[in-house]
Design an enzyme around this catalytic site. Structure first.
Site, PDB file in Angstrom:
ATOM      1  N   GLU A  90       0.819  -1.203   0.000  1.00 27.22           N
ATOM      2  CA  GLU A  90       0.000   0.000   0.000  1.00 27.22           C
ATOM      3  C   GLU A  90       0.857   1.259   0.000  1.00 27.22           C
ATOM      4  OE1 GLU A  90      -2.665  -0.006   3.298  1.00 27.22           O
ATOM      5  OE2 GLU A  90      -3.567  -1.923   2.758  1.00 27.22           O
ATOM      6  N   GLU A 158       8.396  -2.073   9.037  1.00 29.81           N
ATOM      7  CA  GLU A 158       9.302  -1.350   9.926  1.00 29.81           C
ATOM      8  C   GLU A 158      10.566  -1.005   9.131  1.00 29.81           C
ATOM      9  OE1 GLU A 158      11.734   0.469  12.082  1.00 29.81           O
ATOM     10  OE2 GLU A 158       9.772   0.124  12.997  1.00 29.81           O
ATOM     11  N   SER A 189       9.706   6.731   9.978  1.00 32.12           N
ATOM     12  CA  SER A 189       8.994   6.380  11.206  1.00 32.12           C
ATOM     13  C   SER A 189       9.379   4.975  11.646  1.00 32.12           C
ATOM     14  CB  SER A 189       7.484   6.470  10.976  1.00 32.12           C
ATOM     15  OG  SER A 189       6.777   6.063  12.130  1.00 32.12           O
ATOM     16  N   SER A 212       7.594   5.825  16.981  1.00 33.23           N
ATOM     17  CA  SER A 212       6.250   5.369  17.359  1.00 33.23           C
ATOM     18  C   SER A 212       6.325   4.795  18.770  1.00 33.23           C
ATOM     19  CB  SER A 212       5.757   4.308  16.367  1.00 33.23           C
ATOM     20  OG  SER A 212       5.613   4.869  15.084  1.00 33.23           O
ATOM     21  N   LEU A 213       6.089   5.649  19.762  1.00 35.23           N
ATOM     22  CA  LEU A 213       6.284   5.263  21.161  1.00 35.23           C
ATOM     23  C   LEU A 213       5.023   4.613  21.740  1.00 35.23           C
ATOM     24  CD1 LEU A 213       8.711   5.457  23.031  1.00 35.23           C
ATOM     25  CD2 LEU A 213       7.713   7.542  23.996  1.00 35.23           C
ATOM     26  N   HIS A 214       3.913   5.344  21.731  1.00 35.05           N
ATOM     27  CA  HIS A 214       2.577   4.830  22.062  1.00 35.05           C
ATOM     28  C   HIS A 214       2.355   4.438  23.519  1.00 35.05           C
ATOM     29  CE1 HIS A 214       2.176   5.127  17.847  1.00 35.05           C
ATOM     30  NE2 HIS A 214       2.767   3.998  17.539  1.00 35.05           N
ATOM     31  N   CYS A 330      -2.589   2.457   7.644  1.00 36.26           N
ATOM     32  CA  CYS A 330      -1.646   1.442   7.190  1.00 36.26           C
ATOM     33  C   CYS A 330      -2.212   0.027   7.229  1.00 36.26           C
ATOM     34  CB  CYS A 330      -0.403   1.547   8.079  1.00 36.26           C
ATOM     35  SG  CYS A 330       0.807   0.278   7.828  1.00 36.26           S
TER      36      CYS A 330
END
Length: 343
Positions: A90, A158, A189, A212-214, A330
């Site tokens: 994508e 990733e 990212s 990308s911690l989240h 995504c």
């Protein structure tokens, strides 16, 4: 040999080995990267003999559009592409302040398997090569008639687990002889692979790095990002500090907000403490619940989280999803396509 997988220097070398002058390489790349002509026979300033020679020695692999969705809300365009081996990936074209941004994939599927992400649910197949990464930009531009100004390596996969191909693709795309994308318009990212962030620091590319911690604690991050059990938050932050010291670039922290999980006041305070001393900008992203059991927090709670960060001296903004009506997040289009084939 796929021309899109080759740096300018390598392509010039190959062209000269075939007995052609260096300027022929410039002409060919102009056709590909500026005019979006991917068939040698259509490169009319080359002789028939030269075109035949190119056809015998090179190829230009552009993915086939399997599906295309355009948002009626903000014109965000989601592409599902089929590669030469039949696998699908994508890409997304977004518009911000009049500029076109391409969000591109680096892997088929993703081995990280974040619990809130559709891509990980479809499994990991393989890494994309540099040409397959580069080709997404050209395919988007060819179809949309838009010139991509910004590139974000934030699609499927990733990036730091496909390090060599990603770095090669960046070097190809920023070259003045190809797309000539400014390096400061490139964002990578990552969920945070400390040793690879340190390696990236040595590249001296000065691209924008988004982590990308989240979550603000290992206990919570372990639950939604399995790879955190291998790389702790503090290791990631230390590597990010090193990158910032080398590049002097502001870091972006991505933080998915999940109702009654990581949206509490204490989470915000811990996040602010964790980021203290870093030059950062925090993107607060209400979770997309399409392919997960998670729910978005209430708007007041999202605003409260942002307020705590700002009052703690941390720049933050709420990033609402673009292309919500076309499942632009995504992995969503690919997983729907895979599911349809199983029916």
């Amino acid at each position: 040999m796929n021309i899109l997988s080759m740096t300018y220097e390598k392509f010039v070398q190959k062209i000269q080995e075939l007995g052609l002058e260096k300027y022929r390489a410039d002409q060919i790349l102009d056709w590909i990267y500026k005019k979006h002509v991917f068939v040698f026979e259509q490169m009319t300033n080359l002789s028939k003999q030269h075109r035949s020679l190119l056809r015998e020695n090179f190829c230009i692999q552009i993915p086939k559009i399997v599906s295309k969705r355009v948002s009626s809300i903000d014109k965000t365009t989601k592409y599902l592409y089929e590669l030469s081996d039949g696998n699908t990936i994508e890409s997304v074209l977004l518009f911000h302040e009049g500029y076109a941004t391409a969000c591109i994939s680096t892997q088929i599927g993703c081995p990280v398997k974040c619990s809130f992400c559709a891509t990980g649910q479809s499994g990991f197949v393989r890494n994309l090569d540099a040409g397959e990464i580069v080709s997404q930009i050209l395919a988007i531009e060819k179809d949309s008639k838009q010139t991509v100004r910004n590139i974000v390596y934030m699609g499927m996969g990733e990036p730091l687990l496909n390090y060599d191909n990603v770095i090669k693709s960046i070097k190809i795309l920023i070259d003045k002889k190809t797309k000539n994308i400014g390096i400061r318009r490139v964002t990578l990212s990552t969920v945070g692979i400390p040793e690879m962030i340190l390696k990236l620091s040595e590249e001296r590319l000065d691209l924008n790095l988004a982590i990308s911690l989240h979550a603000s604690t290992n206990e919570k991050r372990d639950q939604i990002i399995p790879i955190n059990r291998k790389y702790s938050i503090q290791e990631i932050i230390n590597a990010a500090k090193n990158y910032q010291e080398r590049s002097d670039r502001r870091l972006t922290i991505e933080y998915i907000l999940i109702k009654e999980f990581n949206d509490f006041d204490e989470d915000a305070r811990k996040l602010a403490k964790l980021l203290n001393g870093l030059k950062v900008f925090v993107n607060l992203i209400p979770v997309n619940s399409t392919f997960s059991n998670f729910e978005k927090p209430a708007k007041w709670k999202i605003n409260r989280f942002k307020e705590i960060l700002i009052n703690s001296g941390i720049e933050a903004e709420i990033r609402y999803e673009k292309g919500a009506d076309i499942e632009a997040a995504c992995g969503q289009l690919r997983i729907r396509n895979l599911l349809s084939k199983q029916l």
